[in-house]
Design a protein around this motif. Sequence first.
Motif, PDB file in Angstrom:
ATOM      1  N   ASN A 169      13.018 -12.435 -16.639  1.00  0.00           N
ATOM      2  CA  ASN A 169      12.259 -11.905 -15.512  1.00  0.00           C
ATOM      3  C   ASN A 169      10.873 -11.430 -15.954  1.00  0.00           C
ATOM      4  OD1 ASN A 169      11.598  -9.335 -13.565  1.00  0.00           O
ATOM      5  ND2 ASN A 169      12.602 -11.003 -12.489  1.00  0.00           N
ATOM      6  N   LEU A 170       9.843 -11.930 -15.276  1.00  0.00           N
ATOM      7  CA  LEU A 170       8.467 -11.604 -15.645  1.00  0.00           C
ATOM      8  C   LEU A 170       8.161 -10.129 -15.430  1.00  0.00           C
ATOM      9  CD1 LEU A 170       5.648 -12.470 -16.554  1.00  0.00           C
ATOM     10  CD2 LEU A 170       5.151 -13.107 -14.186  1.00  0.00           C
ATOM     11  N   CYS A 171       8.612  -9.545 -14.319  1.00  0.00           N
ATOM     12  CA  CYS A 171       8.303  -8.143 -14.034  1.00  0.00           C
ATOM     13  C   CYS A 171       8.903  -7.207 -15.082  1.00  0.00           C
ATOM     14  CB  CYS A 171       8.799  -7.772 -12.641  1.00  0.00           C
ATOM     15  SG  CYS A 171       7.755  -8.420 -11.318  1.00  0.00           S
ATOM     16  N   LYS A 172      10.098  -7.519 -15.556  1.00  0.00           N
ATOM     17  CA  LYS A 172      10.699  -6.691 -16.600  1.00  0.00           C
ATOM     18  C   LYS A 172       9.877  -6.767 -17.877  1.00  0.00           C
ATOM     19  CE  LYS A 172      15.457  -6.905 -14.895  1.00  0.00           C
ATOM     20  NZ  LYS A 172      16.845  -7.314 -15.195  1.00  0.00           N
ATOM     21  N   ASN A 188       0.188  -3.110 -10.170  1.00  0.00           N
ATOM     22  CA  ASN A 188       0.351  -1.760 -10.707  1.00  0.00           C
ATOM     23  C   ASN A 188       1.637  -1.675 -11.527  1.00  0.00           C
ATOM     24  OD1 ASN A 188       2.406  -1.709  -8.822  1.00  0.00           O
ATOM     25  ND2 ASN A 188       1.312  -0.364  -7.400  1.00  0.00           N
ATOM     26  N   GLU A 189       1.985  -0.479 -11.929  1.00  0.00           N
ATOM     27  CA  GLU A 189       3.157  -0.300 -12.783  1.00  0.00           C
ATOM     28  C   GLU A 189       4.459  -0.671 -12.083  1.00  0.00           C
ATOM     29  OE1 GLU A 189       1.955   3.247 -15.820  1.00  0.00           O
ATOM     30  OE2 GLU A 189       2.312   3.829 -13.727  1.00  0.00           O
ATOM     31  N   ASP A 190       4.451  -0.671 -10.756  1.00  0.00           N
ATOM     32  CA  ASP A 190       5.643  -1.029  -9.994  1.00  0.00           C
ATOM     33  C   ASP A 190       5.654  -2.503  -9.614  1.00  0.00           C
ATOM     34  OD1 ASP A 190       6.535   1.619 -10.054  1.00  0.00           O
ATOM     35  OD2 ASP A 190       5.289   2.138  -8.314  1.00  0.00           O
ATOM     36  N   CYS A 191       4.734  -3.296 -10.231  1.00  0.00           N
ATOM     37  CA  CYS A 191       4.626  -4.741  -9.963  1.00  0.00           C
ATOM     38  C   CYS A 191       4.249  -5.024  -8.509  1.00  0.00           C
ATOM     39  CB  CYS A 191       5.912  -5.472 -10.332  1.00  0.00           C
ATOM     40  SG  CYS A 191       6.181  -5.600 -12.116  1.00  0.00           S
ATOM     41  N   LYS A 192       3.477  -4.114  -7.909  1.00  0.00           N
ATOM     42  CA  LYS A 192       2.946  -4.344  -6.580  1.00  0.00           C
ATOM     43  C   LYS A 192       1.540  -4.922  -6.698  1.00  0.00           C
ATOM     44  CE  LYS A 192       6.618  -2.619  -4.710  1.00  0.00           C
ATOM     45  NZ  LYS A 192       7.617  -3.532  -4.090  1.00  0.00           N
ATOM     46  N   VAL A 193       1.255  -5.939  -5.891  1.00  0.00           N
ATOM     47  CA  VAL A 193      -0.021  -6.642  -5.981  1.00  0.00           C
ATOM     48  C   VAL A 193      -1.139  -5.772  -5.416  1.00  0.00           C
ATOM     49  CG1 VAL A 193      -1.322  -8.659  -5.237  1.00  0.00           C
ATOM     50  CG2 VAL A 193       1.081  -8.899  -5.875  1.00  0.00           C
ATOM     51  N   LEU A 234       1.155 -20.010  -6.835  1.00  0.00           N
ATOM     52  CA  LEU A 234       2.441 -19.364  -6.549  1.00  0.00           C
ATOM     53  C   LEU A 234       3.027 -19.783  -5.204  1.00  0.00           C
ATOM     54  CD1 LEU A 234       3.836 -17.374  -8.511  1.00  0.00           C
ATOM     55  CD2 LEU A 234       1.425 -17.714  -8.974  1.00  0.00           C
ATOM     56  N   GLN A 235       2.152 -20.225  -4.273  1.00  0.00           N
ATOM     57  CA  GLN A 235       2.595 -20.753  -2.984  1.00  0.00           C
ATOM     58  C   GLN A 235       3.573 -19.813  -2.272  1.00  0.00           C
ATOM     59  OE1 GLN A 235       3.979 -24.765  -3.452  1.00  0.00           O
ATOM     60  NE2 GLN A 235       2.106 -25.471  -4.411  1.00  0.00           N
ATOM     61  N   GLY A 236       3.179 -18.546  -2.173  1.00  0.00           N
ATOM     62  CA  GLY A 236       3.949 -17.586  -1.399  1.00  0.00           C
ATOM     63  C   GLY A 236       5.100 -16.924  -2.126  1.00  0.00           C
ATOM     64  N   LEU A 237       5.354 -17.301  -3.368  1.00  0.00           N
ATOM     65  CA  LEU A 237       6.445 -16.675  -4.114  1.00  0.00           C
ATOM     66  C   LEU A 237       6.086 -15.238  -4.479  1.00  0.00           C
ATOM     67  CD1 LEU A 237       7.633 -19.477  -6.566  1.00  0.00           C
ATOM     68  CD2 LEU A 237       8.857 -18.571  -4.599  1.00  0.00           C
ATOM     69  N   ASP A 238       7.061 -14.351  -4.383  1.00  0.00           N
ATOM     70  CA  ASP A 238       6.858 -12.967  -4.794  1.00  0.00           C
ATOM     71  C   ASP A 238       6.920 -12.879  -6.313  1.00  0.00           C
ATOM     72  OD1 ASP A 238       8.158 -10.025  -5.365  1.00  0.00           O
ATOM     73  OD2 ASP A 238       6.807 -10.032  -3.628  1.00  0.00           O
ATOM     74  N   ILE A 239       6.113 -11.998  -6.871  1.00  0.00           N
ATOM     75  CA  ILE A 239       6.045 -11.905  -8.324  1.00  0.00           C
ATOM     76  C   ILE A 239       7.369 -11.442  -8.930  1.00  0.00           C
ATOM     77  CG2 ILE A 239       5.241  -9.514  -8.479  1.00  0.00           C
ATOM     78  CD1 ILE A 239       3.230 -10.578 -10.609  1.00  0.00           C
ATOM     79  N   GLU A 240       8.173 -10.750  -8.134  1.00  0.00           N
ATOM     80  CA  GLU A 240       9.484 -10.323  -8.618  1.00  0.00           C
ATOM     81  C   GLU A 240      10.420 -11.508  -8.840  1.00  0.00           C
ATOM     82  OE1 GLU A 240      10.583  -7.384  -9.389  1.00  0.00           O
ATOM     83  OE2 GLU A 240       9.148  -5.942  -8.554  1.00  0.00           O
ATOM     84  N   GLU A 241      10.123 -12.671  -8.232  1.00  0.00           N
ATOM     85  CA  GLU A 241      10.994 -13.835  -8.321  1.00  0.00           C
ATOM     86  C   GLU A 241      10.680 -14.722  -9.518  1.00  0.00           C
ATOM     87  OE1 GLU A 241      10.761 -15.951  -4.667  1.00  0.00           O
ATOM     88  OE2 GLU A 241      10.889 -14.168  -3.424  1.00  0.00           O
ATOM     89  N   LEU A 242       9.593 -14.432 -10.231  1.00  0.00           N
ATOM     90  CA  LEU A 242       9.149 -15.318 -11.308  1.00  0.00           C
ATOM     91  C   LEU A 242       9.960 -15.059 -12.569  1.00  0.00           C
ATOM     92  CD1 LEU A 242       5.283 -15.120 -10.825  1.00  0.00           C
ATOM     93  CD2 LEU A 242       6.890 -16.786  -9.876  1.00  0.00           C
ATOM     94  N   ASN A 243      10.396 -16.162 -13.206  1.00  0.00           N
ATOM     95  CA  ASN A 243      11.169 -16.092 -14.449  1.00  0.00           C
ATOM     96  C   ASN A 243      10.543 -16.984 -15.504  1.00  0.00           C
ATOM     97  OD1 ASN A 243      13.214 -14.332 -13.472  1.00  0.00           O
ATOM     98  ND2 ASN A 243      14.188 -16.063 -12.428  1.00  0.00           N
TER      99      ASN A 243
END
Length: 705
Positions: A254-257, A214-219, A230-239
Amino acid sequence: MSNKKIDQNRLCDRYKTEKIAFTKVFLGSYLNFLLACSCILIAVNSYAYGLMSQKFIESIIVLTILILVKIFILHNSLGYILGLILLWCIDLKNIEAAYWIFPEYSGLHIAAGVHVFCHVHLELIYNPIHGYATIAINMVLWVSGAIFSGLISSSPPIDMIFAFIAFVCSKIFWYKYKLIKDYEEIERKLMLEDYQSNICKIINAVPEGIVVINEDCKVIMKNFTYEKLLQGLDIEELNLIEKYSNDQKDFEENLCKNIRLFINTDRDSTKFGVLIVNDDYLDCTGTKVKWGSENAVVLTFREITNIVKLENQVTQASKTLKILRGVSHELKTPMNMAINQNLELLHNNKDISGDLKKSFNKNISILRYILSLIRDMIDYSYLKSNNLGLSFAWVKIPDLIEESIFILQDIYLNSSFELNLPSQIFNVYTDKNRLRQGLLSLISTSLGLSKNPQVKITVTNESDGIRLIISFNSYKNFLMNSHDTIDFIHKTLKLKISKKLMHKICTNEVCINKSQNDTINFTLLFDLIEFHESKEQYFMEIPEEGDILLPLTTCSGIRDMSNFVDILIVDDIEINIEILRKMLENLESHCNCCRKHRKYSIHTANSGRAALDMILYQQRLKSAYRIVIMDCLMPGMDGWETSLEINKMFSKGDIKYLPYIIAYSAFDSKEDLEKCIVSGMCCHISKPCLIEELCQAVNDWITRF
């Protein structure tokens, strides 16, 4: 939606499940209301009659019964049936109140009973037969109560009977309509669930990782591949390590930004870039969707580790090829000069001794053989990168075989050759230079396995083509048997290059086998293409350039081409210019072809800019260069850019005659030849070239006029 129908049993089971669930929710809420009323009644009775009064105790008993009923209904499999019984009790109590307790308010009770029955009782029933029976029983109870209470007589008027029947029919039709709508709604839900289930299965089956956020980057939803990548990585951690954007100044890691920035744009999809997760390279793209009532983004993660590795390999191969091309260019220039100087000495000094003449020929053969090996290395790099450019023309196989033997017999001493040719002249449509390289490699391979090699070369005409067989028994003088010799030959780099080249130019493989008398054979089949010797044909070294037009008549004031031809040589290396000048000046005496050679007036330029100035100067003199021999790789304006500029000058009318531009370069890959075509060059000859190749390129222009 699809016209596919839901199974009727599944539809009925789902309808039953939803009705039972609704009944528990409804009755639970209704009982909560009754419990609240009971609590109020207890408080009122305790205040009005005292704590130990009969009214107070009755209120406590009612509250206890209601609590037990609620627990039984909500937490027991028979709760649904008990709930319906409770509704029937309420309905009967309403009848009693209407006819016997409060007869003066019977109309109000009847209206309330009908309302409760239509909008509550029938809402809880899942069996249609039970529903119709409930309507009938309910009507019978109300009518019977009215008769027994004396509200109506046993012989009511016809108007009342008609109104009663109409009322019952309206209830039945309403219930039937309600059933249809309920079943349609259930069917729609089931079909939607099936679609969602199929979509989830499809998403889980695709090799890309897919996640909806969603717009808040929640799965919101993700597939198995995404979890694996992704092996358990949170999407907020992806660069991101690389962004698909021409503007790298505003690069945001940062991907989420990046996702939030994308949501605020008017684009529907985008490519975010490349990121690394656990040493794997992932390509990330996004698409906007509407997920329920909220905006969402579907992210796709595609593993590109192998592609990145391949790109790195290609980049490294390109660097290696660039180095090889540069080195080969530096080697070819002095070797070309040495070959032509030896040829000059041979042709200009008629009184040299036989031994010295043999020495010159040997030097020329060695240099040509080394040039062939250099070309083999470059072509091998072209083949590995699928960038080999070919120049097809009609070739006489016997001439190339004799030329190869002439080169190799001065290198391999004590060698002997037996050449078996039929009376008919054989011609194949192939790349002459590559075929010469292949023949030199195959024949030299057979010669290199013995001190006294004996090679037999046979050409035969067969129904499916022209067969070339190179036979030798050199292994008898080698320290291996025939099978080991064949294995050894297969492992040599020179043969690997030859096999790839031969397959490229004639589409057939070079076969290696052992025949009788322990003779090893190299066999190659050329597909037969019709060729008429009586009508000599010359083909351009590269395809036609397309829309570039060559004038078929001389312009007024331009020197008559029947006398001599003005040729401009453009090269930044003086040695190459001198070699080409001498080759053109000596075509009449040194070339072995049967053509009638014209006279040439040779001019030179050491850069592309100087060549353009000279072409314009010739135009002011009302003359023109008919042929331009152009080096491709030059500092400043290279040959391709110069050729483009010449064609622009002709299109604008700055020059009245478009010269025939011959590309003269050591670079002859597929990309190089395509650049020649695009830039407006008419043919290509490799540097260094034989005098016969230069003669053919020049005379190819003459045959057009």
